[in-house]
Design an enzyme around this catalytic site. Structure first.
Site, PDB file in Angstrom:
ATOM      1  N   GLU A 114      40.335  32.035  91.559  1.00 33.83           N
ATOM      2  CA  GLU A 114      40.533  31.141  90.407  1.00 33.83           C
ATOM      3  C   GLU A 114      41.967  31.237  89.900  1.00 33.83           C
ATOM      4  O   GLU A 114      42.548  32.323  89.928  1.00 33.83           O
ATOM      5  CB  GLU A 114      39.607  31.576  89.250  1.00 33.83           C
ATOM      6  CG  GLU A 114      38.180  31.790  89.664  1.00 33.83           C
ATOM      7  CD  GLU A 114      37.270  32.179  88.483  1.00 33.83           C
ATOM      8  OE1 GLU A 114      37.780  32.375  87.370  1.00 33.83           O
ATOM      9  OE2 GLU A 114      36.056  32.279  88.713  1.00 33.83           O
ATOM     10  N   LYS A 116      44.679  31.966  87.210  1.00 34.77           N
ATOM     11  CA  LYS A 116      44.626  32.793  86.001  1.00 34.77           C
ATOM     12  C   LYS A 116      45.382  32.059  84.899  1.00 34.77           C
ATOM     13  O   LYS A 116      46.602  31.955  84.926  1.00 34.77           O
ATOM     14  CB  LYS A 116      45.242  34.166  86.258  1.00 34.77           C
ATOM     15  CG  LYS A 116      45.118  35.081  85.061  1.00 34.77           C
ATOM     16  CD  LYS A 116      45.476  36.498  85.400  1.00 34.77           C
ATOM     17  CE  LYS A 116      45.182  37.450  84.264  1.00 34.77           C
ATOM     18  NZ  LYS A 116      45.857  37.144  83.019  1.00 34.77           N
ATOM     19  N   ASP A 118      47.034  31.075  81.366  1.00 34.65           N
ATOM     20  CA  ASP A 118      47.767  31.866  80.383  1.00 34.65           C
ATOM     21  C   ASP A 118      47.452  31.355  78.984  1.00 34.65           C
ATOM     22  O   ASP A 118      48.203  30.598  78.395  1.00 34.65           O
ATOM     23  CB  ASP A 118      49.263  31.785  80.687  1.00 34.65           C
ATOM     24  CG  ASP A 118      49.999  32.960  80.103  1.00 34.65           C
ATOM     25  OD1 ASP A 118      49.330  33.866  79.562  1.00 34.65           O
ATOM     26  OD2 ASP A 118      51.227  32.962  80.161  1.00 34.65           O
ATOM     27  N   TYR A 229      34.940  30.232  82.613  1.00 34.69           N
ATOM     28  CA  TYR A 229      34.968  30.869  83.933  1.00 34.69           C
ATOM     29  C   TYR A 229      33.991  32.026  84.095  1.00 34.69           C
ATOM     30  O   TYR A 229      34.113  32.807  85.028  1.00 34.69           O
ATOM     31  CB  TYR A 229      36.381  31.330  84.286  1.00 34.69           C
ATOM     32  CG  TYR A 229      37.076  32.134  83.206  1.00 34.69           C
ATOM     33  CD1 TYR A 229      36.559  33.343  82.762  1.00 34.69           C
ATOM     34  CD2 TYR A 229      38.260  31.665  82.649  1.00 34.69           C
ATOM     35  CE1 TYR A 229      37.202  34.069  81.774  1.00 34.69           C
ATOM     36  CE2 TYR A 229      38.913  32.393  81.656  1.00 34.69           C
ATOM     37  CZ  TYR A 229      38.373  33.592  81.219  1.00 34.69           C
ATOM     38  OH  TYR A 229      39.009  34.312  80.252  1.00 34.69           O
ATOM     39  N   LYS A 317      49.049  38.857  90.064  1.00 31.37           N
ATOM     40  CA  LYS A 317      50.040  38.251  89.169  1.00 31.37           C
ATOM     41  C   LYS A 317      51.246  37.713  89.927  1.00 31.37           C
ATOM     42  O   LYS A 317      51.679  38.315  90.918  1.00 31.37           O
ATOM     43  CB  LYS A 317      50.534  39.298  88.159  1.00 31.37           C
ATOM     44  CG  LYS A 317      49.464  39.821  87.224  1.00 31.37           C
ATOM     45  CD  LYS A 317      48.994  38.779  86.268  1.00 31.37           C
ATOM     46  CE  LYS A 317      49.210  38.990  84.820  1.00 31.37           C
ATOM     47  NZ  LYS A 317      49.409  40.238  84.220  1.00 31.37           N
ATOM     48  N   CYS A 411      67.315  65.040  66.002  1.00 31.00           N
ATOM     49  CA  CYS A 411      66.507  63.845  65.752  1.00 31.00           C
ATOM     50  C   CYS A 411      67.297  62.844  64.889  1.00 31.00           C
ATOM     51  O   CYS A 411      67.837  63.241  63.847  1.00 31.00           O
ATOM     52  CB  CYS A 411      65.222  64.243  65.031  1.00 31.00           C
ATOM     53  SG  CYS A 411      64.303  62.838  64.403  1.00 31.00           S
ATOM     54  N   CYS A 414      65.590  62.940  61.186  1.00 30.35           N
ATOM     55  CA  CYS A 414      65.515  64.081  60.263  1.00 30.35           C
ATOM     56  C   CYS A 414      66.480  65.197  60.629  1.00 30.35           C
ATOM     57  O   CYS A 414      66.483  66.237  59.990  1.00 30.35           O
ATOM     58  CB  CYS A 414      64.089  64.608  60.206  1.00 30.35           C
ATOM     59  SG  CYS A 414      63.594  65.400  61.738  1.00 30.35           S
ATOM     60  N   CYS A 429      61.062  65.470  68.862  1.00 33.80           N
ATOM     61  CA  CYS A 429      61.589  66.080  67.645  1.00 33.80           C
ATOM     62  C   CYS A 429      60.617  67.203  67.280  1.00 33.80           C
ATOM     63  O   CYS A 429      59.403  66.988  67.274  1.00 33.80           O
ATOM     64  CB  CYS A 429      61.639  65.014  66.544  1.00 33.80           C
ATOM     65  SG  CYS A 429      61.780  65.698  64.904  1.00 33.80           S
ATOM     66  N   CYS A 434      58.533  65.242  60.456  1.00 34.32           N
ATOM     67  CA  CYS A 434      59.641  64.293  60.611  1.00 34.32           C
ATOM     68  C   CYS A 434      59.230  62.951  60.010  1.00 34.32           C
ATOM     69  O   CYS A 434      58.180  62.409  60.364  1.00 34.32           O
ATOM     70  CB  CYS A 434      59.967  64.134  62.088  1.00 34.32           C
ATOM     71  SG  CYS A 434      61.042  62.741  62.433  1.00 34.32           S
TER      72      CYS A 434
END
Ligand code: IVH
Length: 669
Positions: A114, A116, A118, A229, A317, A411, A414, A429, A434
């Site tokens: 089938e 596909k 979107d 479907y 795909k 980080c 922090c 971190c 944080c």
């Protein structure tokens, strides 16, 4: 009033309006103005109000007419809506076929191939042929009830047509995809731009935005379309293969894509994929690949699912959309678990219909491997909903001025130390308090798939945190309206709404609460498994490692992370705070992932719609067992035609006897 004439007018108006709906939505060639159309609808509505006995589920008035909603109700899908595993190459398609052959123990499998689409997946309920409810997919278990909006889709029958092939079932879930065609999409965007509104990025977004409109009158003016479907739960009839399902849906009047074809073997599937790829540009709607489905439904049932995808279907795909752009900067984000992620900030570029200006670089190793530098020209790609990523650097474009990236030692939020644990690619971190982590943690807690607290997005979470009103998610339940009003830009009304939304979230479904806690490695799926297995927070918090690993799909790493979470003092305190605030996750009946656990079945006689192997697969998939003879512990005897002595034995021992049809119903088929 002349009743006869009115009734004739009702019938005529219904036909006239249906005709104009077709001209407007399907042929994109309206013959009358919107005002004239509205006048016809009003005339019909008035007449129908006058003769309520002439009400018809098929009348065009049923497609519009509800008042705008404040919020969509949630909708529990009677059977879950799965997603699909992806393949990006012929090798992966062949592997899929190989896997099925091995599991089924046969050397050829027939498929249905089938396109596909979107768009966005929906689930439609028809009861005795009448469309009663419809919902978006949501998380696969719970979606949003968009019945009123679905009714505005003129190609969707509100009542199933009688067909010679199959009787109309008493209950059926029908699955399909709502989408917008390319041409109407462009016209819609032109119209929006003329009216000073933002255009939609692509037809899929336009379809989703239109279906999730609270005012169905707005939806009714959007060119939505639908293809069906598949089916979920069905009561009253039995299908034996997917092709039969599609033919039947079409016979009942549902739009079924005419490019769907049976494929006798996997090579025909690959040929189909290549053929559809060449037609893709010329199709009036967007597709992003091809879906292959095992035709035989009994085999589908026997194959079952892995995580959220069925083993019997595959999305092949098309290659991801790519584009070229330049990198302006590489910044570092701090996630909920303290992970530092390098993100490329790029010159905005259109990739397959979507404007993109950020791409993830995953981690430091990835940046070094691809040798991505600030100032580089790069190829980026986007596949489906996946976050865009950098594919490669175009080295020929280097000038020598590009700057190399280095993971910061501190980080960025922090200033605490950043470490890279042994065996991990991620830098973290070290500071468990944080602010970046905590803000992210609160945002996650309130997000849609978790506690779903409306109005508590990224900005408000950060604001509350920065104002020191909260340091963990449990603090949310102690906020007052005055505190919120004192915050920047929090108007009286929105403060009130937020307080109400927080308070409304005090009785969350157990799985949503577990997911919301943000335990490392515990996503939505694992949270559901834990909720079904333990039934309550108390049980889960008391679980030992063996209790956790006893659950199918939960390995030692996830189990250790759960245990660690509930042993951490800070987390224990937060759990107590939730308790004090009156947050009570709703207990669940314990089912495990096996609703038939402990049930034993004995089959006797011939089954019409399934072989013994199919029956065995169905029972075992649901956690039950099959035995060859009737004993005191037999739960059900399933009697087909010409049953043997087992039936007598069951009768004399008072064991419950059910028919093949009852059995299938019980199994949710
Ligand atoms: S079957 C278990 N068939 O793809 C089977 N899905 O990635 C589930 N989709 O959520 C779906 N065209 O929105 C199926 N012909 C098709 C489809 C299709 C598009 C979408 C659907 C689904 C997603 C899964």
């Amino acid at each position: 009033m002349d009743k006869q004439a009115d009734l004739k007018r009702i019938a005529d108006l219904r036909k006239i309006i249906d005709y104009h709906n077709k001209r407007y939505y399907q042929q994109d060639a309206p013959e009358i103005s919107d005002a004239e159309y509205d006048r016809l609808m009003k005339e019909l509505q008035d007449l129908e109000d006058h003769y309520p006995e002439k009400h018809s589920a098929e009348s065009p008035t049923q497609r519009v007419g509800a008042a705008p909603l404040v919020k969509f109700a949630s909708f529990n899908h009677p059977s879950p809506m799965f997603s699909l595993a992806n393949a990006f190459s012929n090798e992966e398609i062949i592997e899929f076929d190989g896997r099925i052959k091995r599991l089924a123990g046969v050397n050829n499998i027939s498929y249905i191939a089938e396109p596909k689409l979107d768009g966005l997946a929906v689930n439609l309920i028809y009861e005795n042929g009448i469309f009663t409810r419809g919902a978006t997919r949501g998380d696969g278990t719970t979606g949003e009830d968009v019945t009123q909006n679905l009714k505005t889709i003129s190609s969707l029958p509100l009542k199933m047509k009688k067909s010679d092939v199959k009787t109309i079932p008493e209950f059926i879930e029908i699955r399909g995809e709502v989408y917008i065609q390319k041409e109407p999409f462009h016209k819609l965007n032109l119209r929006r731009m003329k009216e000073g509104e933002e255009p939609f990025a692509n037809p899929r977004n336009a379809a989703a935005g239109s279906l999730r409109q609270l005012d169905s009158k707005i939806t009714s003016r959007r060119p939505l379309n639908i293809f069906l479907y598949g089916v979920g739960n069905v009561r009253g009839i039995v299908f034996s293969n997917h092709w039969e399902v599609l033919q039947t849906l079409s016979g009942w009047g549902f739009p079924v894509n005419s490019l769907i074809k049976p494929a006798d073997n996997i090579l025909s599937c690959i040929e189909y994929f290549e053929n559809i790829s060449t037609q893709r540009e010329n199709l009036p709607y967007e597709i992003d690949g091809v879906v292959l489905k095992v035709n035989d439904l009994a085999l589908q049932a026997a194959l079952g699912n892995v995580s959220r995808s069925p083993r019997w279907a595959l999305a092949c795909k098309f290659p991801a959309a790519q584009a070229t752009t330049t990198i302006k900067d590489i910044i570092v984000g701090v996630g909920r678990m303290g992970t530092l992620t390098p993100v490329a900030i790029m010159e905005p570029v259109n990739v397959g219909g979507v404007m993109v200006s950020r791409a993830t670089l995953h981690n430091e190793d990835e940046v070094l491997k691809k040798d991505v530098r600030v100032g580089d020209t790069v190829v980026i790609q986007r596949a489906g909903d996946v976050i865009p990523e950098v594919v490669k650097v175009i080295l020929e474009k280097r000038t020598g001025k590009e700057k190399e990236f280095k993971m910061p030692g501190k980080c960025p939020e922090c200033n605490s130390d950043v470490v890279r644990l042994e065996g991990e690619v991620a830098h973290r971190c070290v500071n468990i308090s944080c602010p970046a982590q905590l803000k992210e943690h609160i945002r996650h807690f309130a997000s849609r798939g978790a506690m779903d607290i409306e109005g508590l997005g990224e900005k408000v979470s950060a604001q509350l945190f920065d104002a020191k009103l909260i340091t963990d998610p449990a603090d949310l339940y102690f906020l007052s309206k005055d505190q919120l009003v004192a915050l920047d830009r929090q108007a009286e009304k929105s403060a009130q709404n937020l307080i109400e939304a927080i308070s409304k979230s005090k009785k969350p479904p157990l799985d949503k609460f577990i997911y919301a806690l943000g335990i490392r490695h515990v996503g939505e799926r694992t949270a559901k498994l834990l909720a079904a297995h333990f039934g309550s927070m108390e049980n889960l918090m008391a679980a030992q490692i063996e209790d956790l690993t006893a659950i199918n799909e939960i390995g030692p790493e996830i189990a250790a992370s759960i245990l660690e979470f509930f042993h951490e003092h800070k987390n224990i305190d937060v759990m107590k705070k939730f308790n004090n605030a009156g947050v009570t996750p709703q207990k669940k009946e314990i089912t495990g992932n096996a609703p038939w656990r402990g049930k034993s079945f004995v089959f006797t006689g011939t089954m019409d719609s399934m072989s013994r192997n199919d029956a065995k697969a169905i029972v075992e998939n649901l956690g039950g067992t099959i035995h060859s003879s009737v004993t005191k512990s037999t739960t059900y005897v399933v009697a087909g035609s010409d049953p043997g002595s087992k039936l007598e034995k069951a009768k004399s021992s008072g064991i419950k006897i059910i028919s093949e049809e009852d059995f299938l119903k019980l199994a949710g088929r």
